[in-house]
Design a protein around this motif. Structure first.
Motif, PDB file in Angstrom:
ATOM      1  N   VAL A  22       0.840  -1.209   0.000  1.00 46.30           N
ATOM      2  CA  VAL A  22       0.000   0.000   0.000  1.00 46.30           C
ATOM      3  C   VAL A  22       0.871   1.255   0.000  1.00 46.30           C
ATOM      4  CG1 VAL A  22      -1.602   1.366   1.385  1.00 46.30           C
ATOM      5  CG2 VAL A  22      -2.020  -1.068   1.063  1.00 46.30           C
ATOM      6  N   THR A  23       1.939   1.230   0.816  1.00 47.00           N
ATOM      7  CA  THR A  23       2.841   2.376   0.883  1.00 47.00           C
ATOM      8  C   THR A  23       3.500   2.621  -0.466  1.00 47.00           C
ATOM      9  OG1 THR A  23       3.274   1.943   3.237  1.00 47.00           O
ATOM     10  CG2 THR A  23       4.856   3.340   2.061  1.00 47.00           C
ATOM     11  N   LEU A  24       3.952   1.540  -1.115  1.00 45.76           N
ATOM     12  CA  LEU A  24       4.584   1.680  -2.427  1.00 45.76           C
ATOM     13  C   LEU A  24       3.601   2.255  -3.450  1.00 45.76           C
ATOM     14  CD1 LEU A  24       6.931   1.193  -4.370  1.00 45.76           C
ATOM     15  CD2 LEU A  24       6.119  -1.157  -4.665  1.00 45.76           C
ATOM     16  N   CYS A  25       2.385   1.707  -3.466  1.00 48.04           N
ATOM     17  CA  CYS A  25       1.369   2.208  -4.403  1.00 48.04           C
ATOM     18  C   CYS A  25       1.014   3.666  -4.093  1.00 48.04           C
ATOM     19  CB  CYS A  25       0.115   1.332  -4.348  1.00 48.04           C
ATOM     20  SG  CYS A  25       0.361  -0.353  -4.974  1.00 48.04           S
ATOM     21  N   SER A  26       0.929   3.993  -2.788  1.00 46.57           N
ATOM     22  CA  SER A  26       0.620   5.374  -2.397  1.00 46.57           C
ATOM     23  C   SER A  26       1.723   6.324  -2.865  1.00 46.57           C
ATOM     24  CB  SER A  26       0.454   5.473  -0.877  1.00 46.57           C
ATOM     25  OG  SER A  26      -0.606   4.659  -0.429  1.00 46.57           O
ATOM     26  N   THR A  27       2.975   5.861  -2.745  1.00 47.61           N
ATOM     27  CA  THR A  27       4.100   6.688  -3.191  1.00 47.61           C
ATOM     28  C   THR A  27       4.015   6.954  -4.693  1.00 47.61           C
ATOM     29  OG1 THR A  27       5.510   5.763  -1.443  1.00 47.61           O
ATOM     30  CG2 THR A  27       6.615   6.849  -3.288  1.00 47.61           C
ATOM     31  N   ILE A  28       3.663   5.903  -5.448  1.00 46.20           N
ATOM     32  CA  ILE A  28       3.519   6.054  -6.900  1.00 46.20           C
ATOM     33  C   ILE A  28       2.409   7.053  -7.210  1.00 46.20           C
ATOM     34  CG2 ILE A  28       2.880   4.866  -9.021  1.00 46.20           C
ATOM     35  CD1 ILE A  28       4.229   2.360  -7.864  1.00 46.20           C
ATOM     36  N   ILE A  29       1.288   6.945  -6.471  1.00 50.37           N
ATOM     37  CA  ILE A  29       0.162   7.863  -6.698  1.00 50.37           C
ATOM     38  C   ILE A  29       0.556   9.295  -6.357  1.00 50.37           C
ATOM     39  CG2 ILE A  29      -2.154   8.480  -5.902  1.00 50.37           C
ATOM     40  CD1 ILE A  29      -2.646   5.454  -5.510  1.00 50.37           C
ATOM     41  N   ILE A  31       3.555  10.571  -6.377  1.00 46.08           N
ATOM     42  CA  ILE A  31       4.471  11.047  -7.420  1.00 46.08           C
ATOM     43  C   ILE A  31       3.681  11.442  -8.661  1.00 46.08           C
ATOM     44  CG2 ILE A  31       6.292  10.321  -9.007  1.00 46.08           C
ATOM     45  CD1 ILE A  31       7.409   8.600  -6.732  1.00 46.08           C
ATOM     46  N   SER A  32       2.667  10.625  -9.003  1.00 41.33           N
ATOM     47  CA  SER A  32       1.840  10.934 -10.169  1.00 41.33           C
ATOM     48  C   SER A  32       1.101  12.256  -9.980  1.00 41.33           C
ATOM     49  CB  SER A  32       0.838   9.793 -10.406  1.00 41.33           C
ATOM     50  OG  SER A  32      -0.028  10.093 -11.465  1.00 41.33           O
ATOM     51  N   VAL A  33       0.533  12.454  -8.766  1.00 41.99           N
ATOM     52  CA  VAL A  33      -0.182  13.711  -8.483  1.00 41.99           C
ATOM     53  C   VAL A  33       0.781  14.893  -8.544  1.00 41.99           C
ATOM     54  CG1 VAL A  33      -1.406  14.995  -6.695  1.00 41.99           C
ATOM     55  CG2 VAL A  33      -1.983  12.599  -7.110  1.00 41.99           C
ATOM     56  N   ASN A  34       1.973  14.720  -7.950  1.00 40.95           N
ATOM     57  CA  ASN A  34       2.953  15.808  -7.970  1.00 40.95           C
ATOM     58  C   ASN A  34       3.409  16.121  -9.394  1.00 40.95           C
ATOM     59  OD1 ASN A  34       2.930  16.257  -5.218  1.00 40.95           O
ATOM     60  ND2 ASN A  34       4.563  14.802  -4.801  1.00 40.95           N
ATOM     61  N   ASN A  35       3.550  15.077 -10.208  1.00 41.75           N
ATOM     62  CA  ASN A  35       3.919  15.312 -11.612  1.00 41.75           C
ATOM     63  C   ASN A  35       2.828  16.095 -12.329  1.00 41.75           C
ATOM     64  OD1 ASN A  35       6.353  13.992 -11.345  1.00 41.75           O
ATOM     65  ND2 ASN A  35       5.597  12.033 -12.102  1.00 41.75           N
ATOM     66  N   ARG A  36       1.566  15.750 -12.000  1.00 38.74           N
ATOM     67  CA  ARG A  36       0.462  16.493 -12.609  1.00 38.74           C
ATOM     68  C   ARG A  36       0.507  17.960 -12.176  1.00 38.74           C
ATOM     69  NH1 ARG A  36      -4.354  15.938 -15.032  1.00 38.74           N
ATOM     70  NH2 ARG A  36      -4.158  13.683 -15.156  1.00 38.74           N
ATOM     71  N   TYR A 257      -9.873  13.762 -10.278  1.00 42.87           N
ATOM     72  CA  TYR A 257      -9.450  13.078 -11.496  1.00 42.87           C
ATOM     73  C   TYR A 257      -9.787  11.593 -11.407  1.00 42.87           C
ATOM     74  CZ  TYR A 257      -6.795  17.278 -12.662  1.00 42.87           C
ATOM     75  OH  TYR A 257      -6.430  18.557 -12.954  1.00 42.87           O
ATOM     76  N   PRO A 258     -10.599  11.077 -12.333  1.00 42.63           N
ATOM     77  CA  PRO A 258     -10.971   9.644 -12.298  1.00 42.63           C
ATOM     78  C   PRO A 258      -9.751   8.730 -12.351  1.00 42.63           C
ATOM     79  CG  PRO A 258     -12.359  10.858 -13.853  1.00 42.63           C
ATOM     80  CD  PRO A 258     -11.272  11.784 -13.432  1.00 42.63           C
ATOM     81  N   GLU A 259      -8.719   9.122 -13.115  1.00 38.46           N
ATOM     82  CA  GLU A 259      -7.556   8.243 -13.235  1.00 38.46           C
ATOM     83  C   GLU A 259      -6.824   8.070 -11.911  1.00 38.46           C
ATOM     84  OE1 GLU A 259      -6.323  12.284 -15.089  1.00 38.46           O
ATOM     85  OE2 GLU A 259      -8.112  11.027 -14.901  1.00 38.46           O
ATOM     86  N   ILE A 260      -6.879   9.110 -11.047  1.00 39.82           N
ATOM     87  CA  ILE A 260      -6.235   8.978  -9.733  1.00 39.82           C
ATOM     88  C   ILE A 260      -6.979   7.941  -8.897  1.00 39.82           C
ATOM     89  CG2 ILE A 260      -5.636  10.177  -7.602  1.00 39.82           C
ATOM     90  CD1 ILE A 260      -3.915  10.953  -9.973  1.00 39.82           C
ATOM     91  N   TRP A 261      -8.316   7.988  -8.950  1.00 41.78           N
ATOM     92  CA  TRP A 261      -9.101   6.993  -8.207  1.00 41.78           C
ATOM     93  C   TRP A 261      -8.880   5.600  -8.770  1.00 41.78           C
ATOM     94  CZ3 TRP A 261     -10.752   7.743  -3.598  1.00 41.78           C
ATOM     95  CH2 TRP A 261     -11.072   9.032  -3.175  1.00 41.78           C
ATOM     96  N   LEU A 262      -8.715   5.509 -10.092  1.00 42.61           N
ATOM     97  CA  LEU A 262      -8.409   4.201 -10.686  1.00 42.61           C
ATOM     98  C   LEU A 262      -7.070   3.687 -10.173  1.00 42.61           C
ATOM     99  CD1 LEU A 262      -9.553   4.729 -14.396  1.00 42.61           C
ATOM    100  CD2 LEU A 262     -10.659   3.315 -12.637  1.00 42.61           C
ATOM    101  N   MET A 263      -6.103   4.587 -10.039  1.00 38.65           N
ATOM    102  CA  MET A 263      -4.798   4.188  -9.503  1.00 38.65           C
ATOM    103  C   MET A 263      -4.922   3.760  -8.049  1.00 38.65           C
ATOM    104  SD  MET A 263      -2.284   7.089 -11.165  1.00 38.65           S
ATOM    105  CE  MET A 263      -0.839   6.412 -10.344  1.00 38.65           C
TER     106      MET A 263
END
Length: 458
Positions: A22-29, A31-36, A257-263
């Protein structure tokens, strides 16, 4: 009990693995949000730069019509009889409300006159809104941009006021008055197309500090409000002397953003899948361990079964014989065990077998071998002890069994056991040692039971 403890320990590992995933996936999310947000910030910077340049260009272009009016006054040495002709020429934008001349700050000429009649005679240095900018223009000698503020003829406007100075015969300059250009507000900003902020997915706000009230004054804003918690950027944009600020922020937050919820859903699903896979692996390992135990451990007594005992006893005996260490086989049989089964039932009989095995394990060393040979008969391989020490161990086991009644299902059962012992190392053969120990056991049972017989002492 031990297996339960292991299962709990492994379960903690599975929970830890779940949270790590969960922590790894949260980190990816994150990072994705910060990139956005980073991509949005670049786009917001570009939009602010573009729109601020457009605003500056439009306003400056219109306000510099005051230079034409100033030239008219200077060239005519204060005579403004051609004002209407010149004003009609420069009045070429729908954003213009009026242009005017104000000798000594008193409005004398205005174009167009229709709709602006009430301006004639107005003192720009008086107490009305926007008059602070008029005073600033006179004092600085430069074009001063002010507004938005309310017009006396109705509506709001932005103004540019330029002081005019005439040359005196003595070489000095005399303040003549002000020329002014009034721009319609908010119509002026329509030319800049601020709606492109919203089309690009952003909220915007343009504001200044009012010269009249020293309060924040909103000049233009999007339909949605920019809260302080939103990730926004703000830039200062100078327009002549005025200080305008552009603030812009994404119209949608990360959770919109729907894609964030999908992630997020995918991350949680992956975490559960990893945990489930780990759980299945653990269960398979436990099943393997259980099967392995079943292949070597007797289910009733929890000591080695006969087949596994014979396998490891052969190895241990060979080692002892090779090193010339002592090695003894002990055969043990519970006396009158059939009576226990007949009187109390087979469940009680199994409990007796389990209790006897536990007492044997308690009185021997961890590396001594104990197995269930069959029925109520047990076998032990004990090494690295001399004969007397061995007999002391076996005697303690006999006394532990015979002198301590067993409480089974509310009944106290008195039992005893007979023992036969043989020295394997002197015989140099495990199978022969078992036969001789079994013979000694037979002798112990024939001689009255509840006894320990060493084969050579028969």
């Amino acid at each position: 009990m031990n297996n339960t403890w292991k299962l709990k320990k492994i379960s903690k590992r599975i929970v830890l693995m779940f949270f790590l995933t969960v922590t790894l996936c949260s980190t990816i999310i994150i990072i994705s949000v910060n990139n956005r947000y980073s991509a949005d910030k670049i786009l917001m910077d570009q939009l602010i730069q573009e729109k601020s340049n457009q605003v500056n260009t439009v306003i400056t272009r219109l306000l510099y019509k005051t230079e034409t009016l100033s030239a008219l006054v200077v060239q005519a040495d204060g005579n403004t009889q051609n004002f209407d002709k010149v004003a009609a020429i420069i009045f070429d934008s729908p954003a213009l409300v009026n242009v005017l001349l104000a000798p000594d700050g008193i409005v004398r000429d205005v174009y167009p006159q229709k709709g602006n009649e009430g301006v004639i005679g107005y003192n720009l240095f008086g107490e009305g809104e926007g008059n602070i900018e008029a005073t600033m223009a006179k004092e600085s000698g430069n074009l001063v941009f002010g507004g938005p503020f309310n017009l006396m003829q109705g509506g709001q406007a932005l103004v540019g006021r330029l002081p005019v100075y005439l040359d005196e015969p003595d070489g000095n300059k005399r303040f003549w008055g002000l020329v002014s250009v009034t721009l319609g507000y908010p119509q002026l900003l329509d030319e800049v197309r601020l709606s492109e902020f919203e089309s690009a997915g952003f909220l915007y706000e343009i504001w200044r500090i009012s010269a009249d009230t020293n309060d924040k004054q909103i000049i233009a804003k999007s339909a949605g409000s920019i809260g302080e918690h939103i990730h926004y950027i703000e830039k200062y944009v100078p327009i002549l002397n005025a200080q305008w600020y552009f603030r812009i922020a994404p119209a949608r937050q990360w959770y919109d953003y729907p894609e964030i919820w999908l992630m997020i859903i995918a991350g949680i699903s992956i975490s559960f899948l990893v945990a489930l896979t780990s759980q299945q692996n653990v269960e398979l390992k436990l099943m393997g361990t259980e099967l392995e135990n079943m292949s070597r451990i007797d289910a009733v007594t929890q000591v080695y079964n006969r087949r596994y005992f014979m396998d490891i006893a052969a190895i241990q005996a060979q080692r002892s014989m090779r090193l010339k260490n002592s090695c003894f086989i002990v055969m043990m049989d519970i006396d009158y065990f059939k009576k226990v089964n007949d009187t109390y039932g087979h469940t009680a009989g199994d409990k007796v077998l389990e209790t006897v095995a536990q007492r044997m394990k308690h009185l021997t060393r961890p590396y001594d071998l104990i197995g269930r040979y069959g029925g109520e008969e047990f076998i032990m391989l004990i090494s690295d002890l001399d004969k007397q020490a061995l007999l002391n161990v076996v005697e303690r086991i006999r006394l532990s069994i015979s002198e301590n009644p067993m409480e089974i299902e509310g009944n106290y059962i008195n039992i005893s056991a007979s023992f036969g012992v043989a020295d394997v190392t002197t015989l140099n053969d495990l199978d022969n040692g078992i036969k001789l120990a079994d013979s000694a056991l037979y002798t112990a049972k024939e001689s009255g039971r509840n006894a320990v017989i060493f084969y050579k002492d028969e």
